[in-house]
Design a protein around this motif. Sequence first.
Motif, PDB file in Angstrom:
ATOM      1  N   GLY A  93      13.617 -12.860   8.446  1.00 34.49           N
ATOM      2  CA  GLY A  93      12.321 -12.228   8.704  1.00 34.49           C
ATOM      3  C   GLY A  93      11.317 -12.512   7.600  1.00 34.49           C
ATOM      4  O   GLY A  93      10.128 -12.739   7.868  1.00 34.49           O
TER       5      GLY A  93
ATOM      6  N   GLU B  60      10.102 -16.113   8.027  1.00 34.28           N
ATOM      7  CA  GLU B  60       9.185 -16.221   9.163  1.00 34.28           C
ATOM      8  C   GLU B  60       7.823 -15.620   8.821  1.00 34.28           C
ATOM      9  O   GLU B  60       6.788 -16.105   9.284  1.00 34.28           O
ATOM     10  CB  GLU B  60       9.787 -15.533  10.394  1.00 34.28           C
ATOM     11  CG  GLU B  60      10.982 -16.261  10.983  1.00 34.28           C
ATOM     12  CD  GLU B  60      10.648 -17.667  11.443  1.00 34.28           C
ATOM     13  OE1 GLU B  60       9.502 -17.883  11.885  1.00 34.28           O
ATOM     14  OE2 GLU B  60      11.521 -18.549  11.340  1.00 34.28           O
ATOM     15  N   SER B  61       7.798 -14.560   8.020  1.00 35.27           N
ATOM     16  CA  SER B  61       6.516 -13.969   7.608  1.00 35.27           C
ATOM     17  C   SER B  61       5.711 -14.966   6.774  1.00 35.27           C
ATOM     18  O   SER B  61       4.499 -15.118   6.971  1.00 35.27           O
ATOM     19  CB  SER B  61       6.758 -12.686   6.810  1.00 35.27           C
ATOM     20  OG  SER B  61       7.397 -11.708   7.603  1.00 35.27           O
TER      21      SER B  61
ATOM     22  N   GLU C 246      19.241 -11.013   8.849  1.00 39.56           N
ATOM     23  CA  GLU C 246      18.031 -10.655   9.593  1.00 39.56           C
ATOM     24  C   GLU C 246      16.851 -10.432   8.644  1.00 39.56           C
ATOM     25  O   GLU C 246      15.719 -10.869   8.912  1.00 39.56           O
ATOM     26  CB  GLU C 246      18.289  -9.393  10.420  1.00 39.56           C
ATOM     27  CG  GLU C 246      17.104  -8.960  11.260  1.00 39.56           C
ATOM     28  CD  GLU C 246      17.412  -7.700  12.057  1.00 39.56           C
ATOM     29  OE1 GLU C 246      16.460  -7.114  12.611  1.00 39.56           O
ATOM     30  OE2 GLU C 246      18.588  -7.305  12.120  1.00 39.56           O
TER      31      GLU C 246
END
Length: 496
Positions: A261, A264-265, A257
């Motif tokens: 994350g 994706e940032s 996760e």
Amino acid sequence: MRVTEKLTRPLTEAKYLNADNADRYRSIMRIFYENYEKLRYWMYQEDVYEEMTADPYFADYRMEQCQQDLAMLTEWKNLNTLQDTRRVSSIEEFKNKKFRYQMSEYSVEIERLVIRLENLFVEGASLEPTLLERIRLNVERFEKMAKEDGNTVYTWWNDLNNDFIRLNQNYQDYIRDLNSVKAEEMMRTREFLVFKDKLVEYLRNFIKGLQKNVGVIEEILKMLDSDILETVLGKVNDYEMSIPRMDVEVSRELIEEKTRGRFESIRNWFVSADGRENEAGRLFDATNEIIRRITRYGAQISERNALGANRREEYRKVAEIFLRCKDLNEAHKMSAMVFGLERPFHLKSEMERVTDSMDQSVYDEPAEELILRPRIRTYKEKSERTSIRDTRAEKAQARKQAVEQMKEDWKRIGELERDGRIDFANLPVIEPRVREILLKWLSDALEDADFGARTEDGRNFVLDMTHRDEQCVVRCEDGNFTMPKLSIVFGEDGGL
């Protein structure tokens, strides 16, 4: 957000920062931190007391106070204690419990944060175009990382994330400083004129870095294959799981996760999606707005200074210069310099400027030549008499070359047709001339309501718009470009 026990518990480790006698607590913790940096992890009470009393501020500090402060810091979990039994020679000494003290993990991080806060205005923030270039180079290595070992991939992943975090934090802090009340007040002062040009040049260099790198990064992330991405992130997660951790149990789900994350940032920062502007675009707009505001304030300051100037002294100085002129001719020259020419000639040119910069002087640009002709009706330019030449052979040669070129073009385009259609997604590497013809056909068809058109040799065709929402890359000899996934479908009226 995931609510855990660590999130909801009170952070007692931070109490020493604002409790009573915070000056003593903070000084003790700073002593422990400085020794921690020197790899001296354990300290005795006597060591702490000696370093405290070495400063004149704690000249009246007593050993009892030191013992109480250490006990309080231990209660707040800032210090860990261990009874030292190596020097015990009697039961009485064992009962007195001579302790060694060590900073806890939370306290180390808290002290690092405090030191950063203390140096916040000294360090300051900056806009570094080199960070964008380093991020672009690392993003370009995504496909290569799918074939590397876990250690290399993890090092590369950390470098990419550290550069991204620095870029994100630095630009936010720098833009915040430029939009602060203090900056607004400074921009209204006369001293700001000296600083203005340097600041504008600094921001323009950063914008150049944005324009040079952001588009490339966005294109790479858009075209990144999902299998390659999963392979790389999987290697990062595997290496994270292989790191030995003491007293900490980390699940693979949490690591996956976190890794997902972070990617994706980075993607959301550079890539626009669903009509949403990316963070790089917002930074570009914010930087341009700051440049406009700086320029506007500079103009206002200059106008205010010009309006507030004392003209009396200037006129008196000019009058004194006129009185020193030797004759009327010299006075005329002085008048022309002060007030301008009485009947000036205005020369106008339609030259193209090399740059649009407002700081560029006309003296720094190349000269433009103008041919002046008399403005009278009887003036005519001399014309040279020439004989009529027979150009039939040249025309025939030019026509022959044009026909051969056209035949060659039809032959190359015919090689691209498969089953009566040309699919842009499946084209090989094409020449610029072929690309121009295909794009002209595409443009003609898009102007028609039914997406149909006719080629130069009379063939009818329509565009297949079924996959227009997808993207494809057309490879050419002079470069590649991205376009919607379209196809040209020819009618039944003959072949190329």
